[in-house]
Design a protein around this motif. Structure first.
Motif, PDB file in Angstrom:
ATOM      1  N   MET A 162      10.334 -17.894  49.578  1.00 18.00           N
ATOM      2  CA  MET A 162      11.419 -16.919  49.502  1.00 18.00           C
ATOM      3  C   MET A 162      11.444 -16.267  48.123  1.00 18.00           C
ATOM      4  O   MET A 162      11.244 -16.935  47.108  1.00 18.00           O
ATOM      5  CB  MET A 162      12.764 -17.597  49.770  1.00 18.00           C
ATOM      6  CG  MET A 162      12.881 -18.216  51.140  1.00 18.00           C
ATOM      7  SD  MET A 162      14.424 -19.160  51.333  1.00 18.00           S
ATOM      8  CE  MET A 162      14.213 -19.830  52.997  1.00 18.00           C
ATOM      9  N   ARG A 163      11.711 -14.995  48.078  1.00 20.39           N
ATOM     10  CA  ARG A 163      11.770 -14.286  46.800  1.00 20.39           C
ATOM     11  C   ARG A 163      12.812 -14.900  45.872  1.00 20.39           C
ATOM     12  O   ARG A 163      12.616 -14.971  44.657  1.00 20.39           O
ATOM     13  CB  ARG A 163      12.096 -12.805  47.031  1.00 20.39           C
ATOM     14  CG  ARG A 163      10.967 -11.979  47.618  1.00 20.39           C
ATOM     15  CD  ARG A 163      11.422 -10.546  47.790  1.00 20.39           C
ATOM     16  NE  ARG A 163      11.914  -9.995  46.530  1.00 20.39           N
ATOM     17  CZ  ARG A 163      12.667  -8.898  46.434  1.00 20.39           C
ATOM     18  NH1 ARG A 163      13.041  -8.246  47.525  1.00 20.39           N
ATOM     19  NH2 ARG A 163      13.065  -8.466  45.245  1.00 20.39           N
ATOM     20  N   ILE A 164      13.926 -15.340  46.450  1.00 18.20           N
ATOM     21  CA  ILE A 164      15.032 -15.838  45.633  1.00 18.20           C
ATOM     22  C   ILE A 164      14.641 -17.120  44.887  1.00 18.20           C
ATOM     23  O   ILE A 164      15.276 -17.488  43.891  1.00 18.20           O
ATOM     24  CB  ILE A 164      16.281 -16.068  46.512  1.00 18.20           C
ATOM     25  CG1 ILE A 164      17.559 -15.995  45.667  1.00 18.20           C
ATOM     26  CG2 ILE A 164      16.189 -17.384  47.289  1.00 18.20           C
ATOM     27  CD1 ILE A 164      18.821 -15.897  46.487  1.00 18.20           C
ATOM     28  N   HIS A 165      13.594 -17.803  45.361  1.00 19.98           N
ATOM     29  CA  HIS A 165      13.113 -19.002  44.672  1.00 19.98           C
ATOM     30  C   HIS A 165      12.401 -18.636  43.375  1.00 19.98           C
ATOM     31  O   HIS A 165      12.374 -19.427  42.430  1.00 19.98           O
ATOM     32  CB  HIS A 165      12.169 -19.774  45.593  1.00 19.98           C
ATOM     33  CG  HIS A 165      11.607 -21.019  44.981  1.00 19.98           C
ATOM     34  ND1 HIS A 165      12.370 -22.141  44.732  1.00 19.98           N
ATOM     35  CD2 HIS A 165      10.341 -21.322  44.549  1.00 19.98           C
ATOM     36  CE1 HIS A 165      11.605 -23.084  44.178  1.00 19.98           C
ATOM     37  NE2 HIS A 165      10.377 -22.604  44.058  1.00 19.98           N
ATOM     38  N   ARG A 166      11.846 -17.432  43.329  1.00 20.62           N
ATOM     39  CA  ARG A 166      11.055 -17.015  42.170  1.00 20.62           C
ATOM     40  C   ARG A 166      11.765 -16.007  41.282  1.00 20.62           C
ATOM     41  O   ARG A 166      11.449 -15.890  40.098  1.00 20.62           O
ATOM     42  CB  ARG A 166       9.742 -16.380  42.653  1.00 20.62           C
ATOM     43  CG  ARG A 166       8.909 -17.258  43.561  1.00 20.62           C
ATOM     44  CD  ARG A 166       8.250 -18.376  42.812  1.00 20.62           C
ATOM     45  NE  ARG A 166       7.432 -19.199  43.697  1.00 20.62           N
ATOM     46  CZ  ARG A 166       6.836 -20.316  43.321  1.00 20.62           C
ATOM     47  NH1 ARG A 166       6.964 -20.733  42.081  1.00 20.62           N
ATOM     48  NH2 ARG A 166       6.125 -21.016  44.178  1.00 20.62           N
TER      49      ARG A 166
END
Length: 216
Positions: free
Chosen positions: A109-113
């Motif tokens: 997920m983008r929000i993890h990075r």
């Protein structure tokens, strides 16, 4: 909760990822979500307001895209996850976003990075300190961190192994004139504030005298 929503969540040192030991994860998630859900979103000039608008339309769009991407890949929304409704008083023109808590975050997920620069928190469950450190370091950013523990051995591990410019124990990350402030990895290099920061503004001069120099 305060660490997440200070300045409406728009702070480089605001807590964004919450990595919680599995033994207390469920209780933490319940109590944290309740506090986030109870925050009042509204006019920043009203003293009863807890969370005001974001700084720009693009800022809110970026935040929405991160949340939508996570939810589309299976993340769970415990609260928030959308623009607030029925603010009234002309506040519809502001770039508001509800205080949000997400669980079930995965590395894809983008929000993890990427950084959530607004009132959005992500919760992670960790079975122990090793897993917590792995999650914490699995990012290209490394400005600061805070750790809640009474175990001195764990404190030592975190100081040594957390990839961050600062480690704050049992309290919110803060910027103070007496403490050097700065990050590692994509969070920058060098330091500001304190003696370290003063030296960043100095030009060091190397002076070398060869064997034939008369330095008397």
């Amino acid at each position: 909760m305060t660490a997440r929503v200070q300045n409406n969540g728009q702070s480089c040192i605001a807590a964004k990822r919450f990595i919680v030991h599995t033994d207390v994860y469920d209780e933490f998630a319940e109590r944290f979500t309740a506090r986030m859900r109870d925050l009042t979103v509204g006019d920043p000039l009203d003293e009863s307001t807890d969370v005001g608008p974001l700084s720009s339309e693009q800022g809110r769009t970026d935040l929405e895209e991160l949340v939508d991407d996570a939810v589309g890949q299976g993340a769970t929304v415990l609260c928030g996850g959308r623009r607030p409704r029925h603010l009234g008083g002309g506040l519809e023109r502001g770039w508001f976003y509800e205080p949000t808590v997400l669980t079930g975050i995965t590395p894809g997920m983008r929000i993890h990075r990427e950084e959530t620069f607004g009132p959005v928190a992500t919760l992670y469950r960790a079975a122990g300190l090793d897993e917590a450190l792995d999650i914490a370091n699995d990012t290209s950013f490394g400005l600061s961190s805070n750790v809640w523990t009474r175990d001195e051995e764990e404190m030592g591990r975190c100081v040594r192994d957390l990839e961050a410019g600062g480690v704050f124990f049992n309290g919110m990350t803060a910027s103070h004139p007496a403490l050097p402030f700065g990050g590692v990895k994509r969070s920058g290099y060098g330091r500001e504030l304190a003696g370290h920061g003063i030296r960043e503004f100095c030009n060091a001069t190397t002076v070398w005298y060869g064997p034939g120099s008369d330095t008397r």
